[in-house]
Design a protein around this motif. Structure first.
Motif, PDB file in Angstrom:
ATOM      1  N   ALA A  56       1.759   1.791  -3.429  1.00 13.45           N
ATOM      2  CA  ALA A  56       0.628   2.342  -4.177  1.00 13.45           C
ATOM      3  C   ALA A  56       0.549   3.860  -4.001  1.00 13.45           C
ATOM      4  CB  ALA A  56      -0.672   1.687  -3.722  1.00 13.45           C
ATOM      5  N   PHE A  57       0.775   4.331  -2.770  1.00 12.71           N
ATOM      6  CA  PHE A  57       0.748   5.786  -2.545  1.00 12.71           C
ATOM      7  C   PHE A  57       1.891   6.485  -3.271  1.00 12.71           C
ATOM      8  CE2 PHE A  57      -2.091   4.966   1.154  1.00 12.71           C
ATOM      9  CZ  PHE A  57      -3.084   5.863   0.797  1.00 12.71           C
ATOM     10  N   GLU A  98       3.984  -3.166  -6.626  1.00 13.90           N
ATOM     11  CA  GLU A  98       3.288  -3.539  -5.392  1.00 13.90           C
ATOM     12  C   GLU A  98       3.523  -5.014  -5.069  1.00 13.90           C
ATOM     13  OE1 GLU A  98      -0.356  -0.805  -6.605  1.00 13.90           O
ATOM     14  OE2 GLU A  98      -0.915  -2.225  -5.056  1.00 13.90           O
ATOM     15  N   GLN A 154       0.827  -1.206   0.000  1.00 13.58           N
ATOM     16  CA  GLN A 154       0.000   0.000   0.000  1.00 13.58           C
ATOM     17  C   GLN A 154       0.867   1.265   0.000  1.00 13.58           C
ATOM     18  OE1 GLN A 154      -2.943   0.061   3.112  1.00 13.58           O
ATOM     19  NE2 GLN A 154      -4.042   1.723   2.108  1.00 13.58           N
ATOM     20  N   HIS A 163      -7.103   2.984  -9.295  1.00 12.77           N
ATOM     21  CA  HIS A 163      -6.141   2.692  -8.243  1.00 12.77           C
ATOM     22  C   HIS A 163      -5.719   3.967  -7.515  1.00 12.77           C
ATOM     23  CE1 HIS A 163      -4.216  -0.839  -6.797  1.00 12.77           C
ATOM     24  NE2 HIS A 163      -3.032  -0.311  -6.757  1.00 12.77           N
ATOM     25  N   VAL A 198      -5.400  -6.943  -3.083  1.00 13.05           N
ATOM     26  CA  VAL A 198      -5.683  -5.812  -3.969  1.00 13.05           C
ATOM     27  C   VAL A 198      -6.220  -6.416  -5.256  1.00 13.05           C
ATOM     28  CG1 VAL A 198      -4.690  -3.889  -5.250  1.00 13.05           C
ATOM     29  CG2 VAL A 198      -3.823  -4.417  -2.989  1.00 13.05           C
TER      30      VAL A 198
END
Lengths: 279, 149
Positions: free
Chosen positions: A200-201, A246, A197, B108, A239
């Motif tokens: 992802a950010f 990721e 995660q 996403h 996810v």
């Protein structure tokens, strides 16, 4: 009211599960409650601050302040969880055998508790700020259903707390000999999911630009935004459409934590020693 | 410990002397390793981050920027069209008095846009298709779709 309840519950699932897992992980450690409650309290306080300064944070660092902040706190949580697992690999057996009571061991235990308190605080902080912003918005809307919606919000929070209790009770029902093996695995998967995660950010902030193609799509089966999707997202890092980087981060943290914990695993010296000495 | 026992001459397992040494070694390791461990994880993360960012510094690419406004918990326009296969960004302006979370599983992305402010969302090149997004706090009204052709 139901809509508000569902939105709030969905937001607090992660924090609820994390608190439940941490409660069961720290079972048998003296003085754990002040740490865990302290983590929750600081998380709530931080969430209020984060909600107030949401605009400032979002505008910071050329508009990617929010993403970098999220990535940073998630990375911190991963490090704390790793450290805890190493500590647990060394001392879990002693705790399970209930021989840890006083002295140095408790002092060392409190350091592990501090790490877990940080993890709890971070989980509450991240999700909590969104709940605060959402409920504040509801309160400002001025509709005649505000009271009902706020009630729904608090019921959602209560459900989150119930999830913590449910997780805790479910985990501590596991026989003590297996409990720490199970929670160790849960923590490893929790950390791997958080690492993914964080990536992802960073991708969202355009900081990571490598391997950002979607690897697979299982949204037809289970979407991220569903309740079940959220639960699995927290527990194993599910996810529905992960990117290559990721997956790399997830596998890397999973492998690293497993190997490190194994390398530091407690070797049963004491019992063997007394057995051989007794001969 | 099993390694010690195997390396030691036969009968050594009965003496207690080698054991405390092994144990002391472990204790000192316990005190110092967490720091090394945390640093090495951090270093690994840094190396990974640098490797990832090294090739393409952010902001170096010219990106098309689309404007999206949120007013009364509704996105205007509710439908955006972009060329497929090309990175772009969306500037979301929230004109409402309350914060909103721009949320899209398809893209996403999840980003909180504070009240009366705006935020930029970077989107990687998309395959042709339609991508739904919504405002999570008001998902009954704040809905939109992005079409990549």
């Amino acid at each position: 009211m139901l809509g508000t309840l569902i939105i709030v519950f969905r937001e607090v699932i992660e924090a609820g599960l994390v608190v439940g897992i941490v409660l069961s992980v720290t079972r048998g450690l003296a003085g754990r409650m002040p740490w865990i409650l302290g983590g929750i309290f600081l998380g709530v306080a931080g969430a209020l601050l984060l909600a107030i300064f949401a605009g400032t944070l979002a505008a910071a660092l050329e508009g990617i302040g929010q993403e970098l902040f999220n990535a940073a706190v998630l990375t911190t949580a991963v490090l704390m969880l790793t450290w805890h697992n190493v500590w647990m690999a060394r001392h879990g057996r002693e705790i399970a055998a209930e021989i840890q009571t006083v002295g140095k061991d408790v002092a060392r235990g409190s350091r592990s508790l501090a790490a877990l308190a940080v993890v709890v605080g971070i989980a509450v902080l991240r999700e909590g700020s969104e709940v605060v912003l959402f409920l504040y918005g509801v309160a400002l809307s001025g509709h005649d259903t505000v009271a009902a919606q706020i009630t729904g919000g608090f019921l959602g929070l209560a459900l989150g707390a119930g999830l913590s209790a449910f997780t805790y009770l479910g985990l501590v029902a596991i026989p003590t000999r297996y409990l720490f093996a199970v929670t160790g695995m849960l923590i490893t998967f929790l950390a791997a999911g958080m690492a993914a995660q964080a990536v992802a950010f960073l991708e969202q902030a355009d900081v990571i630009t490598l391997m950002t193609d979607t690897v697979w799509d299982t949204s037809w089966l289970l979407t991220d935004s569903s309740i079940a999707g959220r639960v699995l997202h927290t527990l194993i890092g599910y996810v529905d459409r992960p990117t290559g980087m990721e997956v790399v981060a997830y596998v890397a943290v999973l492998a690293a934590m497993t190997l490190i914990s194994r390398a530091f695993a407690h070797r049963p010296t004491g019992s063997k020693l007394s057995a051989t000495a007794a001969q | 410990m099993t390694r010690f026992a195997r390396l030691a001459p036969a009968g050594a397992g009965r003496t207690i002397v080698p054991q405390p040494r092994g144990r002391r070694f472990q204790l000192s390791a316990a005190l110092s390793w967490p720091l090394v461990l945390r640093n090495s994880t951090r270093i690994a993360a840094l190396v990974l981050g640098l490797a990832a960012t090294g090739l393409m510094p952010s902001g170096a690419r010219a990106e098309d920027k689309l404007a999206l406004t949120l007013k009364d918990h509704v996105f205007i326009p509710a439908e955006l069209t972009v060329p497929a296969g090309k990175a772009f960004s969306i500037e979301v302006t929230n004109e409402d008095a309350t914060a909103e979370e721009f949320d899209s599983d398809d893209l996403h992305v999840e980003k909180v846009i504070a009240a009366k402010s705006s935020g930029t969302i970077h989107i990687k090149p998309l395959k042709p298709g339609s991508y739904k997004f919504d405002g999570e706090y008001h998902d009954a009204t704040a809905k939109g779709v992005l079409i990549a052709k």
